[in-house]
Design a protein around this motif. Structure first.
Motif, PDB file in Angstrom:
ATOM      1  N   ASP A 170       0.797  -1.221   0.000  1.00  0.00           N
ATOM      2  CA  ASP A 170       0.000   0.000   0.000  1.00  0.00           C
ATOM      3  C   ASP A 170       0.831   1.272   0.000  1.00  0.00           C
ATOM      4  OD1 ASP A 170       1.035  -0.277   2.517  1.00  0.00           O
ATOM      5  OD2 ASP A 170      -0.839   0.041   3.595  1.00  0.00           O
ATOM      6  N   GLY A 171       2.045   1.207  -0.504  1.00  0.00           N
ATOM      7  CA  GLY A 171       2.891   2.399  -0.508  1.00  0.00           C
ATOM      8  C   GLY A 171       3.454   2.697  -1.886  1.00  0.00           C
ATOM      9  N   ASP A 172       4.083   3.860  -1.997  1.00  0.00           N
ATOM     10  CA  ASP A 172       4.660   4.282  -3.278  1.00  0.00           C
ATOM     11  C   ASP A 172       5.855   3.447  -3.693  1.00  0.00           C
ATOM     12  OD1 ASP A 172       2.783   6.298  -3.432  1.00  0.00           O
ATOM     13  OD2 ASP A 172       4.103   7.828  -2.554  1.00  0.00           O
ATOM     14  N   PHE A 173       6.469   2.722  -2.746  1.00  0.00           N
ATOM     15  CA  PHE A 173       7.680   1.968  -3.043  1.00  0.00           C
ATOM     16  C   PHE A 173       7.442   0.449  -3.030  1.00  0.00           C
ATOM     17  CE2 PHE A 173       8.886   5.933  -0.821  1.00  0.00           C
ATOM     18  CZ  PHE A 173       9.437   6.586  -1.913  1.00  0.00           C
ATOM     19  N   SER A 174       6.191   0.046  -3.102  1.00  0.00           N
ATOM     20  CA  SER A 174       5.853  -1.376  -3.083  1.00  0.00           C
ATOM     21  C   SER A 174       6.454  -2.098  -4.284  1.00  0.00           C
ATOM     22  CB  SER A 174       4.333  -1.562  -3.094  1.00  0.00           C
ATOM     23  OG  SER A 174       4.005  -2.925  -3.233  1.00  0.00           O
ATOM     24  N   ILE A 175       7.066  -3.255  -4.023  1.00  0.00           N
ATOM     25  CA  ILE A 175       7.640  -4.079  -5.088  1.00  0.00           C
ATOM     26  C   ILE A 175       6.945  -5.443  -5.122  1.00  0.00           C
ATOM     27  CG2 ILE A 175       9.834  -5.097  -5.920  1.00  0.00           C
ATOM     28  CD1 ILE A 175      11.284  -2.735  -4.812  1.00  0.00           C
ATOM     29  N   GLY A 176       5.847  -5.559  -4.383  1.00  0.00           N
ATOM     30  CA  GLY A 176       5.129  -6.831  -4.328  1.00  0.00           C
ATOM     31  C   GLY A 176       4.657  -7.313  -5.683  1.00  0.00           C
ATOM     32  N   ARG A 177       4.051  -6.413  -6.471  1.00  0.00           N
ATOM     33  CA  ARG A 177       3.547  -6.821  -7.789  1.00  0.00           C
ATOM     34  C   ARG A 177       4.684  -7.266  -8.693  1.00  0.00           C
ATOM     35  NH1 ARG A 177       2.963  -3.521 -12.252  1.00  0.00           N
ATOM     36  NH2 ARG A 177       2.807  -1.603 -10.994  1.00  0.00           N
ATOM     37  N   HIS A 178       5.787  -6.549  -8.658  1.00  0.00           N
ATOM     38  CA  HIS A 178       6.930  -6.901  -9.509  1.00  0.00           C
ATOM     39  C   HIS A 178       7.495  -8.265  -9.126  1.00  0.00           C
ATOM     40  CE1 HIS A 178       6.542  -2.511  -9.317  1.00  0.00           C
ATOM     41  NE2 HIS A 178       6.916  -2.534 -10.573  1.00  0.00           N
ATOM     42  N   LEU A 179       7.579  -8.521  -7.817  1.00  0.00           N
ATOM     43  CA  LEU A 179       8.102  -9.807  -7.364  1.00  0.00           C
ATOM     44  C   LEU A 179       7.173 -10.948  -7.770  1.00  0.00           C
ATOM     45  CD1 LEU A 179      10.158 -11.492  -5.833  1.00  0.00           C
ATOM     46  CD2 LEU A 179       8.929 -10.971  -3.717  1.00  0.00           C
ATOM     47  N   ARG A 180       5.877 -10.760  -7.566  1.00  0.00           N
ATOM     48  CA  ARG A 180       4.932 -11.821  -7.915  1.00  0.00           C
ATOM     49  C   ARG A 180       4.931 -12.091  -9.419  1.00  0.00           C
ATOM     50  NH1 ARG A 180       0.327 -10.272  -7.522  1.00  0.00           N
ATOM     51  NH2 ARG A 180       0.441  -8.162  -6.648  1.00  0.00           N
ATOM     52  N   ASP A 181       5.041 -11.031 -10.212  1.00  0.00           N
ATOM     53  CA  ASP A 181       5.059 -11.218 -11.670  1.00  0.00           C
ATOM     54  C   ASP A 181       6.323 -11.933 -12.131  1.00  0.00           C
ATOM     55  OD1 ASP A 181       2.573 -10.057 -12.212  1.00  0.00           O
ATOM     56  OD2 ASP A 181       3.412  -8.035 -12.371  1.00  0.00           O
ATOM     57  N   VAL A 182       7.478 -11.527 -11.590  1.00  0.00           N
ATOM     58  CA  VAL A 182       8.736 -12.103 -12.066  1.00  0.00           C
ATOM     59  C   VAL A 182       8.922 -13.536 -11.563  1.00  0.00           C
ATOM     60  CG1 VAL A 182      10.399 -11.460 -10.246  1.00  0.00           C
ATOM     61  CG2 VAL A 182      11.070 -11.335 -12.668  1.00  0.00           C
ATOM     62  N   LEU A 183       8.207 -13.921 -10.503  1.00  0.00           N
ATOM     63  CA  LEU A 183       8.279 -15.315 -10.042  1.00  0.00           C
ATOM     64  C   LEU A 183       7.749 -16.301 -11.086  1.00  0.00           C
ATOM     65  CD1 LEU A 183       7.239 -14.977  -6.283  1.00  0.00           C
ATOM     66  CD2 LEU A 183       9.383 -15.930  -7.144  1.00  0.00           C
ATOM     67  N   SER A 184       6.981 -15.800 -12.038  1.00  0.00           N
ATOM     68  CA  SER A 184       6.473 -16.686 -13.099  1.00  0.00           C
ATOM     69  C   SER A 184       7.581 -17.097 -14.063  1.00  0.00           C
ATOM     70  CB  SER A 184       5.369 -15.976 -13.894  1.00  0.00           C
ATOM     71  OG  SER A 184       5.911 -14.924 -14.686  1.00  0.00           O
ATOM     72  N   ALA A 185       8.648 -16.302 -14.126  1.00  0.00           N
ATOM     73  CA  ALA A 185       9.662 -16.500 -15.157  1.00  0.00           C
ATOM     74  C   ALA A 185      10.351 -17.866 -15.107  1.00  0.00           C
ATOM     75  CB  ALA A 185      10.692 -15.372 -15.085  1.00  0.00           C
ATOM     76  N   PRO A 186      10.836 -18.332 -13.942  1.00  0.00           N
ATOM     77  CA  PRO A 186      11.481 -19.659 -13.927  1.00  0.00           C
ATOM     78  C   PRO A 186      10.502 -20.811 -14.161  1.00  0.00           C
ATOM     79  CG  PRO A 186      12.089 -18.350 -11.996  1.00  0.00           C
ATOM     80  CD  PRO A 186      10.919 -17.669 -12.625  1.00  0.00           C
ATOM     81  N   ILE A 187       9.206 -20.549 -13.946  1.00  0.00           N
ATOM     82  CA  ILE A 187       8.194 -21.607 -14.064  1.00  0.00           C
ATOM     83  C   ILE A 187       7.678 -21.734 -15.492  1.00  0.00           C
ATOM     84  CG2 ILE A 187       5.868 -22.285 -13.287  1.00  0.00           C
ATOM     85  CD1 ILE A 187       6.547 -20.814 -10.650  1.00  0.00           C
ATOM     86  N   MET A 188       7.649 -20.639 -16.192  1.00  0.00           N
ATOM     87  CA  MET A 188       7.129 -20.590 -17.567  1.00  0.00           C
ATOM     88  C   MET A 188       8.059 -21.384 -18.481  1.00  0.00           C
ATOM     89  SD  MET A 188       6.332 -17.113 -19.623  1.00  0.00           S
ATOM     90  CE  MET A 188       5.636 -17.097 -21.268  1.00  0.00           C
TER      91      MET A 188
END
Length: 408
Positions: free
Chosen positions: A365-383
């Motif tokens: 909930d902040g301006d510096f949140s990296i949660g979305r980026h981390l969750r998205d990039v976690l798909s990379a090794p699985i794809m």
């Protein structure tokens, strides 16, 4: 050319250099406009798990869906460098939009590189350029776990028409696409690896949803499962066998565009970490917080990631139509391992960026949140699972000599 455009031309550049500059400027402007639209809806796309309609509509408006189509067929004739740069920019803005664009362009590449001389394929390319059709990807099937070099479903042949029923456990953005490209066994009785590629528009198939898409990240790709039913003329099949298309086009384009999208995600996380540390330093009279070391590590990892992508992209572009070079063991190993290395390095970069931000990066909930980026990039090794790729490459590389020099 207008008087204003003529006045802006650089007299030092020759016509070829000016044309390149003009084209780069054209793509930069269009990409910036699309990325801005993608960034504006990125959080909502992730939160709601919805298709990034505004971003994709913007790619249509700015004619980027057909950017790769040859000029004579109505497109811009964009290079792999042009396309990858758009993927990178979109990755910085919205990971789902970037991955959709990357998958679409990989399918278009198959048409551009293997569909010339076929009336239907050339007509489809003209439509993609003029109508800005969005082409989906259907390569995952049943329980094959992403092994796209083995198909279960087979094409049925009846005169000049073909049929296909496919358990497509993933068709990314399938419900929103204007067409799709899919793989199947050549015919009943053919080996699983004897495959053909089909390029279809909505008139050629129907889809029935079988699985949902409630995932940790990449939520906006809407990669749900469908039963795919195809009934169409036989000219929807590429004349070249899929094994050639896979090695010369599908794998290089997919790995280069996916990696560029992941690098964009990583770059966005590094930028947030930079903003956080600048704010923190201003609040302490210039003293950097202890976690600043992770920012340095993130910058280093991002530099390695970008360099790796560019090196592989340059190698591909240098031999783009040299079948012997593209099918060599060295090139195939390098372009295949790019997916593994880039996916792991992008994840490493984002993790360092989050640790640089500390709790501010961990929060949602902040301006510096990296949660979305981390969750998205976690798909990379699985794809297309990295473990599968490493096992396959290890077997192939047993036949390759270990370099005896730095310059071999």
């Amino acid at each position: 050319m207008t008087v204003q455009e003529s006045a802006l031309r650089n007299p030092i550049l020759d016509d070829r250099e000016q044309l390149l500059l003009d084209r780069n400027s054209l793509f930069l402007q269009r990409t910036a406009a699309v990325a801005a639209q993608a960034a504006a809806e990125a959080d909502d796309v992730d939160r709601e798990g919805r298709f990034p309609k505004a971003a994709i509509d913007a790619t249509r408006e700015h004619k980027l869906l057909g950017m790769q189509i040859p000029v004579e067929l109505g497109g811009f004739g964009a290079s792999i460098h042009d396309i990858a740069d758009v993927c990178y920019a979109l990755g910085r803005a919205c990971a789902s939009s970037a991955m959709i664009f990357a998958m679409h362009q990989t399918k278009v590449a198959c048409l551009v590189r293997h569909g010339r001389g076929t009336p239907y394929m050339e007509a489809l390319m003209r439509r993609i350029a003029s109508e800005q059709l969005l082409m989906a990807s259907s390569t995952t099937e049943g329980q094959n776990g992403g092994n796209i070099r083995a198909s279960a479903a087979a094409v049925g042949h009846d005169g000049d028409r073909i049929t296909l029923t496919r358990d497509a456990t993933v068709i990314s953005y399938g419900a929103e696409a204007d067409g799709l490209v899919t793989i199947a066994r050549r015919a009943d009785g053919a080996a699983a690896s004897d495959q053909v590629l089909l390029a279809l528009t909505k008139d050629d198939y129907t889809i029935k949803r079988t699985l949902g898409w409630e995932t940790l990240g990449m939520r906006g790709t809407c990669s749900t499962g469908f039963e795919l039913q195809v009934s169409c003329p036989s000219d929807r099949m590429f004349t070249e066998s899929y094994d050639r298309i896979h090695g010369q086009t599908m794998t290089p384009f997919a790995h280069l565009t996916w990696s560029s999208a992941w690098a964009g995600i990583a770059a966005a996380s590094v930028q947030r970490a930079q903003r956080f540390l600048r704010k923190a330093a201003r609040g302490t009279g210039g003293q950097m917080p202890p976690a600043a070391a992770h920012y340095t590590a993130a910058r280093m990892a991002l530099a390695r990631l970008r360099a790796m992508i560019v090196t592989n992209m340059d190698a591909f572009a240098a031999h783009e139509y040299d079948e012997r070079a593209l099918t060599s063991l060295d090139f195939q190993s390098s372009i295949t391992l790019l997916k593994v290395q880039a996916s792991e390095l992008a994840l490493e970069t984002v993790m360092h960026a989050m640790r640089a931000c500390g709790l501010s990066g961990y929060r949602n909930d902040g301006d510096f949140s990296i949660g979305r980026h981390l969750r998205d990039v976690l798909s990379a090794p699985i794809m297309i699972n990295n473990d599968r790729i490493l096992a396959n490459v290890a077997t192939a590389n047993l036949m390759s000599a270990v370099p005896a020099s730095l310059y071999e």
